[in-house]
Design an enzyme around this catalytic site. Structure first.
Site, PDB file in Angstrom:
ATOM      1  N   SER A 214       0.812  -1.208   0.000  1.00 58.27           N
ATOM      2  CA  SER A 214       0.000   0.000   0.000  1.00 58.27           C
ATOM      3  C   SER A 214       0.845   1.257   0.000  1.00 58.27           C
ATOM      4  CB  SER A 214      -0.958  -0.016   1.202  1.00 58.27           C
ATOM      5  OG  SER A 214      -0.557   0.921   2.181  1.00 58.27           O
ATOM      6  N   LYS A 215       0.416   2.155  -0.864  1.00 58.09           N
ATOM      7  CA  LYS A 215       1.090   3.438  -0.996  1.00 58.09           C
ATOM      8  C   LYS A 215       1.068   4.162   0.357  1.00 58.09           C
ATOM      9  CE  LYS A 215       2.600   7.243  -3.021  1.00 58.09           C
ATOM     10  NZ  LYS A 215       4.051   7.245  -2.930  1.00 58.09           N
ATOM     11  N   ARG A 216      -0.070   4.045   1.040  1.00 56.14           N
ATOM     12  CA  ARG A 216      -0.209   4.770   2.300  1.00 56.14           C
ATOM     13  C   ARG A 216       0.746   4.246   3.367  1.00 56.14           C
ATOM     14  NH1 ARG A 216      -6.014   4.623   4.159  1.00 56.14           N
ATOM     15  NH2 ARG A 216      -6.294   3.836   2.038  1.00 56.14           N
ATOM     16  N   GLY A 218       3.615   3.391   2.738  1.00 60.15           N
ATOM     17  CA  GLY A 218       4.964   3.768   2.337  1.00 60.15           C
ATOM     18  C   GLY A 218       5.555   2.882   1.254  1.00 60.15           C
TER      19      GLY A 218
END
Ligand code: GLU
Length: 453
Positions: A214-216, A218
């Site tokens: 997940s981008k969130r 990192g």
């Protein structure tokens, strides 16, 4: 014999940068089409205006082109079944929603149109990866979701079916978050009387045993990986194997080789783990394979302008795993090339194995300095020959002569490349400046030692 041309599509929503899962979905769709000489389409799914991110469409184009996933039809290249941007297809969705109302597959709910689910029995659909799946038609399993919103724009659940049909898509490749909706899509295709495409649902990509990438959290996007110095072909090769196996031991595949080898039966149901160390390993392979002058062009923006990338590249070719390693001192000590600190420890000149110490090094450097000053031309071969001659002339161990020059020009005990390579990269003026600094400091040290005697 009746043959259908395989047609696949990548249908991203322009909601941000290209994530790794997106690259893999695009890649698999591309490979399935190209494996059998079919067509790969790009369709922009921009009907969710709230999630729309300015610039995201260009980022999608750039990333796909960057890694060679060229589309045969799409918004910017055109094609027979366009437009390829959903917001430009508004009228079509309304038309088909009206038709679905007539066919009994939908009903009006205020200004919106919802899918009509027959409440008895169950719906069975087939997925090329996950096999046969049966979903009861009850309200807990299948809701009568909105197809056309009151603003006249379709939801994903409606638009994907209409577009995949009208665009002649034979294989729908997408992430497993859509698997639970496939039964509803089947019902839509059946209501329209349309042929159902082959669903190819790809497994999750995980960051660890329990979390999705997940981008969130990192995890890097495709663009992040490029900025870190990964090569598009390495990313593609690695990502191809995240959830697909060609069978056998082979790991390295170019894009055309992947297209040759790709087989839907090799796609796995189990989640795949994104492992950056493994990606580095693939990247290192592609760096070593590339011509050294190509590497030089790639490292140029990552090194100070005063260094010659052509001379530096041979030093890095077999040593770096990513282009980003060039600026990462924890991976490769290079900083001394452009940021030389003159106060390194003089004990670096001591080396028992090479039978040398500061006093011997002073002798070596004093001998080398005038030779280096008049050396013509300043080239790797000439510098190396000069050092070999000095070893014989001074009757010292190779390590004593090479080591003295290495420490003098780098301030390090170990360097990527030998002293001749370093001198070549640094150039004559800078190399001589550093040798003079070493001689100066060693002479002062000698003075201190004399006084102590
Ligand atoms: N627009 C959807 C997404 O970006 C596409 C899913 C599909 O490939 O059908 O997730």
């Amino acid at each position: 014999m009746h043959t259908t041309t395989i047609r696949t599509r990548f249908a991203p929503s322009p909601t941000g940068f290209m994530h790794i899962g997106g690259v893999r979905t695009a890649l698999y769709a591309y490979l399935i089409a190209k494996h059998s000489g079919g067509q790969f389409l790009l369709r922009i799914e921009d009907t969710d205006r709230e999630r729309y991110v300015e610039g995201a469409v260009d980022a999608i184009y750039r990333s796909l082109r960057d890694c060679g996933l060229n589309w045969d039809e799409g918004p910017d290249v055109g094609g027979a079944v366009g437009p390829y941007v959903q917001s430009e297809r508004r009228e079509l969705y309304r038309e088909y929603a009206e038709r679905l109302l007539e066919l009994g597959g939908a009903f009006r709910d205020g200004d919106a149109i919802r899918q009509k689910i027959p409440r008895e029995g169950s719906t069975t659909f087939h997925d090329a990866v996950y096999g046969e799946i049966t979903v009861p038609n009850d309200s807990a399993s299948m809701n009568e979701g909105v197809l056309l919103k009151s603003d006249g724009l379709p939801t994903y659940n409606f638009a994907n079916v209409v577009d995949d049909h009208l665009m002649g898509i034979t294989h729908v490749v997408r992430g497993s978050e859509y698997l639970s909706s496939d039964a509803k899509y089947d019902l839509l295709y059946r209501s329209f009387g349309w042929e159902i495409p082959t669903y190819v649902t790809v497994p999750l990509i995980m960051r660890d045993a329990t979390h999705k990438l997940s981008k969130r959290a990192g995890d890097p996007t495709y663009e992040d990986l490029i900025a870190e110095g990964f090569l598009p072909q390495a990313i593609l090769n690695y990502v191809a194997l995240l959830g697909w196996s060609p069978g056998g031991e082979r790991e390295f595949y170019t894009l055309p080789e992947l297209a040759d080898a790709f087989d839907i039966r090799g796609i796995s149901k189990s989640p795949a783990l994104f492992d950056k160390v493994k990606l580095r390993y693939f990247n290192a392979h592609y760096i070593r394979e590339m011509p050294v002058d190509e590497l030089a062009a790639m490292i140029r923006p990552r090194i100070p302008a005063e260094l010659d990338a052509r001379l530096l590249a041979p030093l890095l070719h077999q040593r770096i795993e990513t282009l980003g390693d060039v600026g990462d001192e924890s991976r490769l000590k290079l900083r001394f090339l452009w940021d030389f600190s003159e106060d390194y420890a003089l004990t670096l000149f001591d080396n028992k194995k090479a039978k040398t110490n500061a006093a011997v090094a002073l002798g070596v450097l004093t001998h080398l300095l005038p030779e280096l000053e008049r050396l013509e031309p300043w080239s790797l071969d000439e510098i190396a020959a000069l050092l070999t001659t000095a070893v014989e002339r001074l009757e010292l161990k190779t390590g004593a002569v090479f080591g003295a020059l290495r420490v003098a020009v780098s301030g390090e005990s170990a360097t990527p490349g030998g002293p001749a390579e370093l001198c070549e990269v640094l150039g004559r003026a800078e190399s001589l400046r550093r040798v003079r600094i070493a001689i100066n400091r060693l002479e002062q040290l000698g003075g201190v030692l004399d006084e102590e005697d």
